[in-house]
Each structure stands twice: as C-alpha cells, then as structure tokens.
Design an enzyme around this catalytic site. Structure first.
Site, PDB file in Angstrom:
ATOM      1  N   SER A 148      68.888  63.866  93.768  1.00  0.00           N
ATOM      2  CA  SER A 148      69.533  63.593  95.128  1.00  0.00           C
ATOM      3  C   SER A 148      68.400  63.844  96.056  1.00  0.00           C
ATOM      4  CB  SER A 148      70.493  64.603  95.329  1.00  0.00           C
ATOM      5  OG  SER A 148      71.138  64.704  96.820  1.00  0.00           O
ATOM      6  N   TYR A 159      74.407  73.100  94.102  1.00  0.00           N
ATOM      7  CA  TYR A 159      74.256  71.608  93.969  1.00  0.00           C
ATOM      8  C   TYR A 159      72.524  71.570  94.244  1.00  0.00           C
ATOM      9  CZ  TYR A 159      74.545  66.540  94.983  1.00  0.00           C
ATOM     10  OH  TYR A 159      74.194  65.066  94.916  1.00  0.00           O
TER      11      TYR A 159
HETATM   12  P1  NAD Z   1      81.559  60.198  91.939  1.00  0.00           P
HETATM   13  O1  NAD Z   1      82.506  61.492  92.211  1.00  0.00           O
HETATM   14  O2  NAD Z   1      81.992  58.921  92.381  1.00  0.00           O
HETATM   15  O3  NAD Z   1      81.110  60.098  90.412  1.00  0.00           O
HETATM   16  C1  NAD Z   1      81.065  61.256  89.561  1.00  0.00           C
HETATM   17  C2  NAD Z   1      80.980  60.850  88.117  1.00  0.00           C
HETATM   18  O4  NAD Z   1      80.945  62.137  87.222  1.00  0.00           O
HETATM   19  C3  NAD Z   1      82.343  60.284  87.733  1.00  0.00           C
HETATM   20  O5  NAD Z   1      82.604  59.226  86.920  1.00  0.00           O
HETATM   21  C4  NAD Z   1      83.113  61.441  86.914  1.00  0.00           C
HETATM   22  O6  NAD Z   1      84.086  61.269  86.229  1.00  0.00           O
HETATM   23  C5  NAD Z   1      82.004  62.100  86.231  1.00  0.00           C
HETATM   24  N1  NAD Z   1      81.997  63.475  86.080  1.00  0.00           N
HETATM   25  C6  NAD Z   1      82.618  64.357  86.746  1.00  0.00           C
HETATM   26  N2  NAD Z   1      82.595  65.623  85.924  1.00  0.00           N
HETATM   27  C7  NAD Z   1      82.307  65.374  84.638  1.00  0.00           C
HETATM   28  C8  NAD Z   1      82.168  65.911  83.540  1.00  0.00           C
HETATM   29  N3  NAD Z   1      82.351  67.229  83.310  1.00  0.00           N
HETATM   30  N4  NAD Z   1      81.988  65.151  82.355  1.00  0.00           N
HETATM   31  C9  NAD Z   1      81.810  64.042  82.513  1.00  0.00           C
HETATM   32  N5  NAD Z   1      81.740  63.253  83.704  1.00  0.00           N
HETATM   33  C10 NAD Z   1      82.094  63.872  84.794  1.00  0.00           C
HETATM   34  O7  NAD Z   1      80.212  60.735  92.400  1.00  0.00           O
HETATM   35  P2  NAD Z   1      78.761  59.960  93.113  1.00  0.00           P
HETATM   36  O8  NAD Z   1      78.620  60.217  94.313  1.00  0.00           O
HETATM   37  O9  NAD Z   1      78.810  58.722  92.409  1.00  0.00           O
HETATM   38  O10 NAD Z   1      77.914  60.922  92.077  1.00  0.00           O
HETATM   39  C11 NAD Z   1      77.026  60.413  91.083  1.00  0.00           C
HETATM   40  C12 NAD Z   1      75.928  61.279  90.938  1.00  0.00           C
HETATM   41  O11 NAD Z   1      74.926  60.970  92.053  1.00  0.00           O
HETATM   42  C13 NAD Z   1      76.158  62.670  90.867  1.00  0.00           C
HETATM   43  O12 NAD Z   1      75.160  63.416  90.361  1.00  0.00           O
HETATM   44  C14 NAD Z   1      75.829  62.971  92.433  1.00  0.00           C
HETATM   45  O13 NAD Z   1      75.192  64.204  92.691  1.00  0.00           O
HETATM   46  C15 NAD Z   1      74.497  62.178  92.763  1.00  0.00           C
HETATM   47  N6  NAD Z   1      74.494  61.708  94.078  1.00  0.00           N
HETATM   48  C16 NAD Z   1      75.374  61.241  94.920  1.00  0.00           C
HETATM   49  C17 NAD Z   1      75.046  61.031  96.315  1.00  0.00           C
HETATM   50  C18 NAD Z   1      76.122  60.527  97.227  1.00  0.00           C
HETATM   51  O14 NAD Z   1      75.848  60.364  98.342  1.00  0.00           O
HETATM   52  N7  NAD Z   1      77.351  59.799  96.753  1.00  0.00           N
HETATM   53  C19 NAD Z   1      73.700  61.394  96.513  1.00  0.00           C
HETATM   54  C20 NAD Z   1      72.899  61.866  95.952  1.00  0.00           C
HETATM   55  C21 NAD Z   1      73.254  62.044  94.617  1.00  0.00           C
END
Ligand code: NAD
Length: 260
Positions: free
Chosen positions: A142, A155
């Site tokens: 991130s 985080y």
């Molecule tokens: P999201 O909530 O849409 O997806 C998260 C995914 O992780 C889902 O498929 C969920 O089921 C899975 N998950 C959660 N806990 C779990 C567990 N214990 N075991 C297995 N799977 C699990 O979120 P997102 O925004 O798509 O985030 C995905 C990644 O991207 C994360 O690591 C997040 O930190 C990172 N990220 C997101 C953003 C953003 O702005 N959305 C920015 C930077 C980084």
C-alpha cells in the site's frame, strides 16, 4: 509480453484480488482464488472466469490467519497445476482507530492477515520456484507501506513490514530467477475502503463526504481513485518474463500520493 502459466492470488473473492484474477485469467493464466464471502457468489465468479477466458480457475477457502490452511492452499494449487509460477499476496483487512482505543485483537488479526500470511505462502512456494529457475511473488502492500496516516497503526506497521519482506526475499531469489516486488496502491474504491469511511469520519469528527474529499482523495494529487484494472495490469506485467530485472521494488500506483 510473455505471461507465465499458473498463479495463486490470496484474498481474491473481492476488490483488488478479484481484479488481478480477472487480468490474469484474461491473459491465459490458470488461477487459484481464495478469500471469504458468499459461497454462491464465489462459485459464480469462479465459473465465469473459467468460461470467459478458457482457463482453469480453482477456489480454496484458506483462512490467512491459519498457517496450516495456507500450506494446504499452496499444496492444493501445486497438485492441481503441477507448479505455481506466480504468487500474489493480496489478502488484507483494515481497522481505523486511535492507538489508545485500538483493540489488541484487531492488531493481531491485521498482522496475521496483512503480513504473516505472506511469509507462510512465500515460504511454501519458494523452493519450487528456485528449483525451476522462475518465480514471481507480488505483494500487494500500500502507499501505507511507504508513508503513514494517523489511526492506522496496525495497517501501516504491517504494510511497512511487507515492503521489508519483499526486499529480503528479492535478495534471496535474485540468482534463481525469482523476483519479488511490492505494489503500493493509493486508494482504490473497494469494500475495504468503503467500510473505513464511516470509521474515519468518527475518528476525525467529520462527515463521510469530508472523509472522501478531504482525507482519501486529498492524499492523491490526481484526485481520482486508482482503478482496479490499473492494478491488475501492473501485476500482470510484473509476472511476465520481461519483468525479470525488476525485483525488490515497492512500486507506487497512487496518483502521486507518496511524491509529496
Ligand atoms: P477487499 O475487502 O475488497 O478484499 C479483501 C480480500 O481479502 C477479500 O477477498 C477477503 O475475503 C480476503 N480476506 C480477508 N480476510 C481474510 C482471511 N483471514 N483469509 C483469507 N482471505 C481474507 O479489499 P481490497 O481493497 O481489495 O484489498 C486488497 C488488498 O489491497 C489488501 O491487502 C489491502 O490492504 C490492499 N490495498 C487496498 C487499497 C484500497 O484502497 N482498496 C489500497 C492499498 C492497498
């Protein structure tokens, strides 16, 4: 661009992980998806990806807090595909709150899912990748792997840790054709971001609209959310043979956030 054959993507039932699954399947990779959610919806997505792109798409429900289940996911993918060429560590959760009130359980869960799971998956695939002389590990960190924001202690700590893990494994894989990179997205509009808007509003004492304009998009000079397809395309390029000299990076895809 020459894509590899088989990939595992953790946390790919939603958001960025699902976007990467879509990009990979479209490019002809077989994929194992993982994550939580409604079983019917997960199965519908799995079937759709297989039908649309004529690739093999499998699902494993490993909980990323459980090392045994993580190892089972990796061995299932190896048995089904013969080998894993690309591992995307994407599963992640968020919790927003001041340190004085930050629940210990949330700290532990964020460390386990956002950081330690990548250690367990990487450990399980590394020997095979080294032996075959090809491997790609992509850690979805991130912008918070590079800079901090208040109220996101766990985080930010986990994502900085992920960048450190990326650099270390890049050095360990460098002579064996195994590259390890972190992608550092700014804000992408996924359920993870949508959920934190009311919590941030509460923590900062402002409205939800003010959170979007003055907190989230204020961080991004482009004033736009990063698109899922953009992250998918970057992950696909990092997976390709042509990206073999790119390793140990923490690549920003953040609309200029970390530049200022
Ligand atoms: P999201 O909530 O849409 O997806 C998260 C995914 O992780 C889902 O498929 C969920 O089921 C899975 N998950 C959660 N806990 C779990 C567990 N214990 N075991 C297995 N799977 C699990 O979120 P997102 O925004 O798509 O985030 C995905 C990644 O991207 C994360 O690591 C997040 O930190 C990172 N990220 C997101 C953003 C953003 O702005 N959305 C920015 C930077 C980084």
């Amino acid at each position: 661009m020459t894509p590899p054959l088989n990939a595992v993507i953790t946390g790919s039932t939603s958001g960025i992980g699902l976007g990467i699954a879509e990009a990979f399947a479209k490019a002809g990779l077989n994929i194992m998806i993982n994550g939580f959610g409604d079983a019917t919806e997960i199965e519908a997505n799995r079937k759709r990806l297989e039908a649309d792109y004529k690739v093999k798409v499998l699902y494993h429900g490993a909980d990323m807090t459980k090392p045994d289940e993580i190892r089972d996911l990796i061995s299932n993918a190896e048995n089904a595909f013969g080998q894993i060429d690309v591992l995307v560590n994407n599963a992640g959760i968020q919790f927003v709150g001041p340190i004085e009130e930050f629940p210990e359980g949330k700290w532990d869960a964020i460390m386990a899912i956002n950081l330690s799971s990548s250690f367990h998956t990487s450990k399980a695939v590394f020997a095979g990748m080294k032996k075959r002389g090809f491997g790609r590990i992509i850690n979805i960190a991130s912008a918070h792997g590079l800079v901090a924001s208040p109220y996101k202690s766990a985080y930010v700590a986990a994502k900085h840790g992920m960048v450190g893990l990326t650099k270390t494994l890049a050095l360990e894989g460098a002579e064996f054709g195994v590259t390890v990179n972190a992608i550092c997205p700014g804000y992408v509009k996924t359920p993870l971001v949508e959920k934190q808007i009311p919590d941030t509003a509460k923590a900062r004492g402002i409205t939800e609209e003010e959170v979007v304009q003055n907190v989230l998009l204020a961080a991004q000079p482009t004033k736009k959310f990063v698109e899922l397809e953009e992250v998918g395309a970057l992950a696909l390029f990092l997976s390709s043979k042509e990206a073999s000299s790119i390793t140990g990076t923490a690549m920003q895809i953040d609309g200029g956030w970390v530049a200022h």
